[in-house]
Design a protein around this motif. Sequence first.
Motif, PDB file in Angstrom:
ATOM      1  N   GLY A 110       0.811  -1.209   0.000  1.00 45.47           N
ATOM      2  CA  GLY A 110       0.000   0.000   0.000  1.00 45.47           C
ATOM      3  C   GLY A 110       0.847   1.262   0.000  1.00 45.47           C
ATOM      4  O   GLY A 110       1.974   1.290  -0.503  1.00 45.47           O
ATOM      5  N   THR A 111       0.320   2.300   0.589  1.00 40.09           N
ATOM      6  CA  THR A 111       0.969   3.610   0.643  1.00 40.09           C
ATOM      7  C   THR A 111       2.143   3.594   1.617  1.00 40.09           C
ATOM      8  O   THR A 111       2.057   3.001   2.687  1.00 40.09           O
ATOM      9  CB  THR A 111      -0.057   4.661   1.095  1.00 40.09           C
ATOM     10  N   THR A 112       3.244   4.253   1.254  1.00 39.40           N
ATOM     11  CA  THR A 112       4.354   4.397   2.187  1.00 39.40           C
ATOM     12  C   THR A 112       4.114   5.619   3.068  1.00 39.40           C
ATOM     13  O   THR A 112       3.541   6.617   2.612  1.00 39.40           O
ATOM     14  CB  THR A 112       5.699   4.555   1.454  1.00 39.40           C
ATOM     15  N   PRO A 113       4.505   5.591   4.339  1.00 39.40           N
ATOM     16  CA  PRO A 113       4.273   6.731   5.235  1.00 39.40           C
ATOM     17  C   PRO A 113       4.895   8.026   4.708  1.00 39.40           C
ATOM     18  O   PRO A 113       6.084   8.078   4.391  1.00 39.40           O
ATOM     19  CB  PRO A 113       4.945   6.278   6.528  1.00 39.40           C
ATOM     20  N   GLY A 114       4.071   9.059   4.586  1.00 39.55           N
ATOM     21  CA  GLY A 114       4.504  10.343   4.044  1.00 39.55           C
ATOM     22  C   GLY A 114       4.010  10.570   2.637  1.00 39.55           C
ATOM     23  O   GLY A 114       3.909  11.708   2.180  1.00 39.55           O
ATOM     24  N   GLU A 115       3.699   9.502   1.935  1.00 41.40           N
ATOM     25  CA  GLU A 115       3.135   9.579   0.598  1.00 41.40           C
ATOM     26  C   GLU A 115       1.655   9.925   0.707  1.00 41.40           C
ATOM     27  O   GLU A 115       1.019   9.657   1.728  1.00 41.40           O
ATOM     28  CB  GLU A 115       3.311   8.218  -0.072  1.00 41.40           C
ATOM     29  N   THR A 118      -3.288   6.574   2.516  1.00 39.84           N
ATOM     30  CA  THR A 118      -3.379   6.035   3.869  1.00 39.84           C
ATOM     31  C   THR A 118      -2.358   4.921   4.059  1.00 39.84           C
ATOM     32  O   THR A 118      -2.461   3.865   3.425  1.00 39.84           O
ATOM     33  CB  THR A 118      -4.786   5.476   4.133  1.00 39.84           C
ATOM     34  N   ALA A 119      -1.367   5.158   4.907  1.00 41.19           N
ATOM     35  CA  ALA A 119      -0.347   4.150   5.215  1.00 41.19           C
ATOM     36  C   ALA A 119      -0.770   3.370   6.454  1.00 41.19           C
ATOM     37  O   ALA A 119      -1.246   3.951   7.434  1.00 41.19           O
ATOM     38  CB  ALA A 119       1.007   4.824   5.447  1.00 41.19           C
ATOM     39  N   ILE A 120      -0.587   2.056   6.410  1.00 40.11           N
ATOM     40  CA  ILE A 120      -1.039   1.170   7.480  1.00 40.11           C
ATOM     41  C   ILE A 120       0.151   0.576   8.216  1.00 40.11           C
ATOM     42  O   ILE A 120       1.029  -0.043   7.605  1.00 40.11           O
ATOM     43  CB  ILE A 120      -1.905   0.029   6.919  1.00 40.11           C
ATOM     44  N   VAL A 121       0.164   0.753   9.544  1.00 33.03           N
ATOM     45  CA  VAL A 121       1.230   0.218  10.395  1.00 33.03           C
ATOM     46  C   VAL A 121       0.583  -0.563  11.532  1.00 33.03           C
ATOM     47  O   VAL A 121      -0.384  -0.096  12.138  1.00 33.03           O
ATOM     48  CB  VAL A 121       2.109   1.355  10.955  1.00 33.03           C
ATOM     49  N   ALA A 122       1.098  -1.766  11.823  1.00 33.24           N
ATOM     50  CA  ALA A 122       0.512  -2.602  12.873  1.00 33.24           C
ATOM     51  C   ALA A 122       1.599  -3.185  13.759  1.00 33.24           C
ATOM     52  O   ALA A 122       2.707  -3.481  13.299  1.00 33.24           O
ATOM     53  CB  ALA A 122      -0.312  -3.733  12.250  1.00 33.24           C
TER      54      ALA A 122
END
Length: 219
Positions: A110-115, A118-122
């Motif tokens: 998916g989306t990379t953080p900052g792009e 919506t970036a997903i981190v778990a």
Amino acid sequence: MRGITNTAMACVTAGALCCGAWLLRGGTGHDAPPQPSAAQAHTRSESGSGFEESEVPPAVPALPPSPPRRVRIPSIRVNAPLTGLGLTSTGSLDVPPATEENLVGWYEAGTTPGERGTAIVAGHVDTADGPAVFYRLGALTRGARVEVERRDGAVALFSVDAVEVYDARAFPDEKVYGAADRPELRLITCGGGYSRQTGYRGNVVVFAHLTGVRPARGR
């Protein structure tokens, strides 16, 4: 903009909600992790349309794609490496190894953080041995800072918009995983109370958006 398709969104949801199954194997021998209060949830604006976010800085322009390397959340003492997560053979999102208490995963398809998007981190709330990296995620408050160090050397700075907890049976897929027109971040762990019979009953979700950037050194 890369986004999470409806098919992939369902996969991510299934994977996120299954984290409790990993934790159930070891049970809990410590106090329950903190849960967000109603005061940290999204609040409607007076007009009834959209959400009030006056407590946090405005968004800044999106960054180009770059995989994340590390996440830091100073207020809850998180400083952890990031690993990419794919899909399992059953089509759900994989999770970090249950034995890795200080490792966070991100949905690398998916989306990379900052792009833009919506970036997903778990991350796990606990392991069989005790609290894990996102144990105190529910204690975050609006305006808290989340830093994501990227492979291109830049550090994406996010501000928390809201912290909410959802029952597994009523998880709002579109609200959590839906596409966004600005750079947004979701941090997810298990929560919502714990039962030895069923594990964690739901998920804690942190909503944040990009409000600053520390450029790579030498640039």
